[in-house]
Design an enzyme around this catalytic site. Structure first.
Site, mmCIF file in Angstrom:
data_model
loop_
_atom_site.group_PDB
_atom_site.id
_atom_site.type_symbol
_atom_site.label_atom_id
_atom_site.label_comp_id
_atom_site.label_asym_id
_atom_site.label_seq_id
_atom_site.Cartn_x
_atom_site.Cartn_y
_atom_site.Cartn_z
ATOM 1 N N ASP A 1 -9.950 4.207 4.852
ATOM 2 C CA ASP A 1 -10.572 2.771 4.482
ATOM 3 C C ASP A 1 -11.710 2.455 4.833
ATOM 4 O O ASP A 1 -12.290 1.389 4.590
ATOM 5 C CB ASP A 1 -9.696 2.158 5.763
ATOM 6 C CG ASP A 1 -8.970 0.989 5.205
ATOM 7 O OD1 ASP A 1 -8.825 0.677 3.914
ATOM 8 O OD2 ASP A 1 -8.529 0.170 6.032
ATOM 9 N N LYS B 1 0.864 -1.100 -0.002
ATOM 10 C CA LYS B 1 -0.113 0.175 -0.050
ATOM 11 C C LYS B 1 0.844 1.187 0.174
ATOM 12 O O LYS B 1 0.503 2.263 -0.494
ATOM 13 C CB LYS B 1 -1.058 0.055 1.296
ATOM 14 C CG LYS B 1 -2.066 -0.991 1.186
ATOM 15 C CD LYS B 1 -2.741 -1.209 2.430
ATOM 16 C CE LYS B 1 -3.825 -2.436 2.309
ATOM 17 N NZ LYS B 1 -4.579 -2.653 3.518
ATOM 18 N N GLN C 1 -4.116 -0.722 9.754
ATOM 19 C CA GLN C 1 -4.298 -2.405 9.223
ATOM 20 C C GLN C 1 -4.737 -3.079 10.134
ATOM 21 O O GLN C 1 -4.393 -2.884 11.382
ATOM 22 C CB GLN C 1 -2.599 -2.584 8.886
ATOM 23 C CG GLN C 1 -2.796 -3.782 8.004
ATOM 24 C CD GLN C 1 -3.304 -3.875 6.761
ATOM 25 O OE1 GLN C 1 -3.598 -2.884 6.104
ATOM 26 N NE2 GLN C 1 -3.643 -5.271 6.409
HETATM 27 N N1 GUN Z 1 -6.766 -6.215 6.360
HETATM 28 C C1 GUN Z 1 -6.945 -6.812 5.567
HETATM 29 N N2 GUN Z 1 -7.753 -6.186 4.629
HETATM 30 C C2 GUN Z 1 -7.705 -5.108 5.229
HETATM 31 C C3 GUN Z 1 -8.401 -3.667 4.519
HETATM 32 O O1 GUN Z 1 -8.818 -3.670 3.468
HETATM 33 N N3 GUN Z 1 -8.166 -2.574 5.389
HETATM 34 C C4 GUN Z 1 -7.417 -2.784 6.582
HETATM 35 N N4 GUN Z 1 -7.529 -1.548 7.207
HETATM 36 N N5 GUN Z 1 -7.035 -3.938 7.061
HETATM 37 C C5 GUN Z 1 -7.119 -5.015 6.214
#
Ligand code: GUN
Length: 295
Positions: free
Chosen positions: A121, A54, A98
């Site tokens: 998010d 990311k 995350q």
């Molecule tokens: N963990 C796995 N997929 C995601 C996501 O799309 N966002 C976040 N914050 N954590 C994740």
């Protein structure tokens, strides 16, 4: 094999080029780049890999990325402090916490603390709540579900009036993608581990979103001919014939499903790259909103 193979990497790359152009325009206009703040607590290798990807994608598109890495034994206060610091940091427009957080951390309290204006998010309870309400719009929608909808549209799927089945009810994917499909006027059934006669339900679906985390769970003969299938699963399975001794498969048995579906997304290279791209799109949107507010 008759299905159209939906290549998320190609769609994601096209969208990332557009976001990079937008980021360049933003930077020229305001004199600073859009910024993504990241909170990663713990040492889960998959989470570190996702965050690396990311951050790299954001930086390649001309974004700033501001990380807060915390140890596995970080306290609730320390995780919340990291979020508060990013909330207050003017360089940060979008915040990614995350998940999963270490088990001793209260995830809901952390997500609730993220400034709703910076919730790139889309996982703040207020944004999820707005997504669930008729006639209301969240500021941001969650990255993976938004990527699923974009892939459906990529192959001109008629969502309004369609029967859609979502397999899985997680907070990150299953539940929000079901809410997004309802907003798009689909008739939605959510299946999960307690669902009876799942195959019969799936067989009626024009759209299938598989997000259950079980390798090759959905078989081709479960599908209605002509269905569009988005496979969110990324499961590592042993394969002595593969060079590395393993390979990645989705939640759908690709070989049989691609004989029946009209279109099916790839694994890997389907929803995964779209998730990252949607986080960038949301961060870009947050940057425009916050910059305009400051003026
Ligand atoms: N963990 C796995 N997929 C995601 C996501 O799309 N966002 C976040 N914050 N954590 C994740």
């Amino acid at each position: 094999m008759s299905a159209i193979i939906i290549d998320g990497a190609v769609v994601a790359e096209r969208m990332r080029t557009e976001v990079a152009e937008e980021a360049a325009r933003f930077t020229e206009q305001y004199g600073y780049p859009p910024g993504l703040g990241v909170v990663l607590a713990g040492d889960d290798p998959a989470s570190h890999q996702y965050v690396r990807m990311k951050r790299r994608a954001c930086e390649k598109a001309g974004f700033d990325s501001i990380p807060h890495y915390l140890p596995q034994d970080a306290s609730q206060d320390e995780v919340e402090e990291a979020v508060s610091t990013l909330n207050a940091d003017p360089r940060v427009h979008g915040i990614l916490v995350q998940l999963p957080l270490p088990p001793h951390i209260d995830e809901e309290r952390v997500l609730r603390l993220v400034s709703i204006d910076k919730d790139a998010d889309g996982l703040h309870p207020a944004n999820i709540g707005l997504l669930a309400m008729k006639g209301r719009e969240p500021l941001y929608t969650p990255a993976t579900p938004t990527g699923c909808i974009a892939l459906l549209k990529e192959v001109d799927t008629q969502i309004s009036g369609a029967n859609a089945v979502v397999i899985g009810r997680s907070n990150i994917v299953g539940m929000p993608v079901a809410l997004m499909l309802i907003k798009e006027d689909a008739t939605v059934t959510v299946c999960h581990s307690r669902t009876k006669d799942m195959q019969d339900i799936v067989r009626k679906a024009d759209i299938v979103i598989a997000a259950i985390g079980k390798p090759e769970f959905v078989k081709g003969d479960w599908l209605k001919p002509g269905a569009v299938v988005i496979d969110v699963g990324t499961n590592k399975i042993d394969d002595p014939e593969a060079e590395k001794g393993y390979r990645w498969v989705g939640d759908v048995e690709f070989e049989s499903a691609s004989q029946v579906a009209r279109a099916i997304s790839k694994v890997p290279g389907g929803v995964g790259p779209m998730t990252i791209t949607m986080l960038m799109v949301n961060t870009m949107k947050a940057a425009w909103r916050l910059a305009a507010k400051e003026q």
